[in-house]
Design an enzyme around this catalytic site. Structure first.
Site, PDB file in Angstrom:
ATOM      1  CG  HIS A  35      -0.087  -3.020  -6.132  1.00 18.16           C
ATOM      2  ND1 HIS A  35      -0.121  -2.456  -4.885  1.00 18.16           N
ATOM      3  CD2 HIS A  35       0.044  -1.986  -6.995  1.00 18.16           C
ATOM      4  CE1 HIS A  35      -0.014  -1.147  -4.977  1.00 18.16           C
ATOM      5  NE2 HIS A  35       0.082  -0.824  -6.250  1.00 18.16           N
ATOM      6  CG  ASP A  58       0.454  -4.076  -1.902  1.00 17.20           C
ATOM      7  OD1 ASP A  58       1.287  -4.669  -2.609  1.00 17.20           O
ATOM      8  OD2 ASP A  58      -0.510  -3.432  -2.375  1.00 17.20           O
ATOM      9  CB  SER A 114       2.120   1.741  -5.976  1.00 14.94           C
ATOM     10  OG  SER A 114       0.745   1.916  -5.914  1.00 14.94           O
TER      11      SER A 114
HETATM   12  N1  ARG Z   1      -5.168   0.537  -5.389  1.00 13.82           N
HETATM   13  C1  ARG Z   1      -3.754   0.341  -5.456  1.00 13.82           C
HETATM   14  C2  ARG Z   1      -3.107   1.420  -6.287  1.00 13.82           C
HETATM   15  O1  ARG Z   1      -3.546   1.755  -7.345  1.00 13.82           O
HETATM   16  C3  ARG Z   1      -3.391  -0.954  -6.084  1.00 13.82           C
HETATM   17  C4  ARG Z   1      -3.840  -2.117  -5.323  1.00 13.82           C
HETATM   18  C5  ARG Z   1      -3.667  -3.397  -6.066  1.00 13.82           C
HETATM   19  N2  ARG Z   1      -4.534  -4.379  -5.477  1.00 13.82           N
HETATM   20  C6  ARG Z   1      -5.585  -4.922  -6.123  1.00 13.82           C
HETATM   21  N3  ARG Z   1      -6.395  -5.678  -5.427  1.00 13.82           N
HETATM   22  N4  ARG Z   1      -5.817  -4.735  -7.397  1.00 13.82           N
HETATM   23  O2  ARG Z   1      -2.071   1.927  -5.920  1.00 13.82           O
END
Ligand code: ARG
Length: 722
Positions: A88, A228, A657
């Site tokens: 992502h 991911d 992330s």
């Molecule tokens: N929740 C994750 C974060 O903010 C990002 C995940 C991205 N995936 C998605 N389905 N939008 O670190």
């Protein structure tokens, strides 16, 4: 004998029941936490993690940047500058490289040689130096100076400090970004020196239905089965220094790269993350909690959801549209999801009560210690600021979440300055600016679908009209609403029909022969332009007043806390600088009768798999490999299963992330990519029993590269620990 077993048992259980520790720790405070980390099983020293003179683990941790702003973290895993981050995080870059003919976003991509790697449109920063510059920034100020004067002096000092720091680099400065970062709400300032590498290339990415498996449904949730990750490489000039993209550049030789452990993880194992958490506000004032949970968050959730509905409807119907809008949907969706959770969690009375109690304690301390000359107005400043935010806070939020999520309104917004210049008939400046704008139109409309954008316009009109105080809304919007009896679709239809901003050909023509009068007749323009003028005009003094009050109150509140607890070292809020967080691999009790295991396996992929689904599809080949249990050396030695994701109790937030999860020996065991639903509001308060970091097990990553992608060349580059 029995005694030995008992003490052994005690040791094990006390180890497992160790409470999670709060804190995203700056490198400068590592000596304060070294003992606690070692007690949890870390074999490294603080010096191994961050050394000023020698190479250390921190040299393998990178900061992903776009035009000077950071957006994610990553880790170098080979002596050839290969690095990992999340899927992502690489998403935008991957989408930009993908075309309908060569859709690497949906198909995945693996470079089988350096020549096949593709230029990616972002940069990475390497932290080279940290310097405390608090004194320089504070020069000529006192803690309780009048806020207007004080903030002016601080702003000027900040600028001078940053320039001085950059200049101190001499020749090297062209390759550096220096950020003077604010710690403890303005009580400390540290200059961060980043050497910025700008030739970054895509090496590999799994297909989207692997890298984003589970989509927005699984996002922020456990149990998870998302792989991911994506991989890039840093390139450098002949001297190993940053260089513009060039075929003659060579892979960067890092000072340190992380070995990769495929020995696997067990509950209770030490786990450390290093990366760039973006922002937390763990001391948000009680009334702020109310404002966010009752108003700001719910409003944004609704606005974002309505835009997402439009996107999804069209994306499901057409795969080229899906490619075009995928990054936008993910961006809006990620925080739609999070804000929804925050609204719910922050509404819980105990959160408000806890804040209130801390504030009472603070007020008592001020009173009994005769500190009111400095701290006496803190809570009333907060109260005033939040009462005002309740009235006017949403105007800037809707600029961000509404207007800026509409392509035509965004491009109209960029026309505002040109419009002003065009009104001056004597000058040619407007014409020149319009010509320049014209050259950027194709880029601005690269991701633009008329059917989608017209509906988004209706959504934005509706939310502005229904949610904001009419007093501060554009007259042209209100007129249009009156004319159509608040029929928002019709309003969008009418604004769209004759607008330059709905048709790039018309817009280009306009730019070659621009006039203010044409813009006066354009509803998309007048509505957007009036909105921004109100925000920067009538509302600006009120907004600036609110900000000043909040800044002062936040700063003084933390200054007081440091006085109240002189022997405690608090970890500062996240501020997009490098932090370490330590913890252990750990399960959790989510709610009554629900206990979550700390790892997931590939079995769960088969269980969730729905052929052809928008979120739960998976490649045939992956399903086949799972069915045959063909996991190679990446299988768990005990069960033969393939671990996919795991949990640990590290304290992290967005921006982390892509952070490496590192075991006690300094080896990579996973990549952090999310937080769990039960602790979704953790940016406002640490939740030791519930809060978990969700990481992809590095063995799942390697399995995907090797078995699904067949890219053994990439595996061979790494230092595997078996
Ligand atoms: N929740 C994750 C974060 O903010 C990002 C995940 C991205 N995936 C998605 N389905 N939008 O670190």
């Amino acid at each position: 004998m029995t005694k030995r077993i008992l003490s052994l048992l005690l040791a094990v259980t006390s180890f497992l029941s160790l409470r999670a520790d709060e804190g995203m720790w700056p490198l400068t405070l590592l000596n304060k936490i070294q003992d606690k980390m070692q007690a949890r099983g870390m074999k490294l020293s603080a010096e191994d993690i961050y050394s000023i003179n020698n190479s250390s683990v921190k040299d393998a941790v990178v900061r992903l940047m776009q035009n000077g702003r950071m957006f994610c973290s990553g880790e170098v895993i080979s002596d050839q500058g290969l690095f990992l981050t999340n899927h992502h995080c690489g998403y935008d870059a991957i989408q930009s490289i993908a075309t309908p003919q060569d859709n690497i976003l949906s198909n995945g991509f693996w470079a089988k040689s350096l020549q096949e790697e593709r230029p990616a449109g972002f940069q990475i920063g390497m932290l080279r130096k940290v310097q405390d510059v608090t004194e320089m920034v504070f020069k000529g100020t006192k803690i309780n100076d009048d806020e207007t004067t004080r903030s002016q002096t601080i702003a000027a000092n900040l600028k001078a400090t940053q320039t001085a720091m950059l200049e101190s680099l001499g020749e090297e400065k062209k390759n550096y970004v220096v950020d003077v970062a604010v710690f403890y709400n303005g009580n400390q300032y540290l200059a961060m020196f980043y050497e910025v590498y700008r030739d970054i290339r895509l090496v590999g990415t799994p297909p989207e239905n692997v890298g984003k498996f589970g989509g927005e449904t699984d996002n922020w949730r456990w149990p998870r089965h998302t792989c991911d990750f994506s991989m890039f490489r840093i390139y450098a000039g002949a001297d190993n220094k940053p260089a513009d993209f060039s075929k003659t550049n060579a892979p960067f030789k890092p000072k340190h790269h992380l070995p990769v452990s495929i020995k696997g993880i067990k509950e209770g194992d030490f786990a450390m993350t290093m990366g760039y958490p973006g922002r937390t506000t763990r001391n948000t004032y009680s009334e702020g909690i109310i404002y966010l949970s009752k108003k700001e968050r719910p409003m944004r959730v609704q606005l974002r959801r309505e835009i997402m509905d439009v996107y999804e409807e069209h994306m499901k119907a057409d795969k080229d549209v899906r490619l075009m809008y995928s990054a936008k949907l993910a961006g809006i969706g990620n925080y739609w999801n999070k804000f929804g959770g925050e609204a719910k969690e922050l509404s819980k009375p105990e959160i408000y009560a806890k804040r209130k109690a801390e504030e009472k304690e603070f007020e008592n301390w001020v009173r009994t210690n005769n500190k009111s000359e400095i701290y006496g107005d803190v809570t009333s400043l907060f109260d005033e600021a939040y009462s005002e935010l309740n009235k006017i806070g949403l105007y800037s939020v809707y600029l961000q979440d509404g207007i800026s999520n509409s392509v035509p309104m965004t491009s109209a917004l960029r026309m505002s300055a040109i419009y002003k210049s065009l009104q001056d008939k004597k000058s040619d400046q407007g014409k020149a600016m319009a010509a320049q704008y014209g050259a950027g139109i194709s880029e601005m409309y690269k991701e633009f679908n008329g059917n989608i954008e017209k509906k988004v316009l209706a959504v934005v009109f509706r939310r502005l009209m229904e949610d904001l105080d009419l007093q501060y809304l554009p007259a042209s919007l209100k007129n249009l609403a009156t004319k159509t009896k608040n029929n928002y679709d019709l309003m969008a239809e009418m604004a769209w029909a004759k607008s330059l901003f709905a048709d790039t050909n018309k817009l280009k023509k306009f730019c070659s022969k621009p006039s203010a009068s044409a813009l006066d007749k354009d509803l998309i323009f007048t509505i957007t332009n009036q909105y921004i003028n109100i925000l920067r005009g009538d509302l600006a003094p009120r907004i600036s007043e609110v900000n000043k009050k909040l800044e002062r109150a936040n700063r003084l509140f933390l200054a007081a806390r440091a006085e109240m607890y002189p022997t405690t070292t608090f970890a500062p809020d996240a501020n997009a600088t490098m932090r370490v967080s330590y913890g252990t691999v750990k399960s959790y009790n989510a709610r009554d009768a629900v206990k979550y295991n700390y790892f997931t396996t590939a079995k769960g992929i088969s269980e969730k798999y729905i052929k052809g689904d928008f979120e739960f599809d998976a490649p045939d080949k992956l399903i086949e490999l799972i069915n045959k249990k063909d996991f190679g050396q990446y299988a768990d030695p005990e069960t033969g299963e393939l671990f996919t994701c795991f949990l640990s109790d590290n304290d992290i937030t967005g921006g982390n992330s892509g952070s490496p999860v590192i075991n006690g020996n300094g080896e990579l065991i996973g990549i952090a990519f999310d937080g769990n639903w039960e602790a979704i509001a953790s940016d406002f308060g640490f939740m030791p029993n519930l809060q978990r970091t969700i990481s992809v097990d590095i063995r799942y990553v390697l399995f995907i590269i090797d078995k699904l992608g067949g890219a053994t060349n990439i595996i061979n580059e790494m230092t595997l620990v078996k």
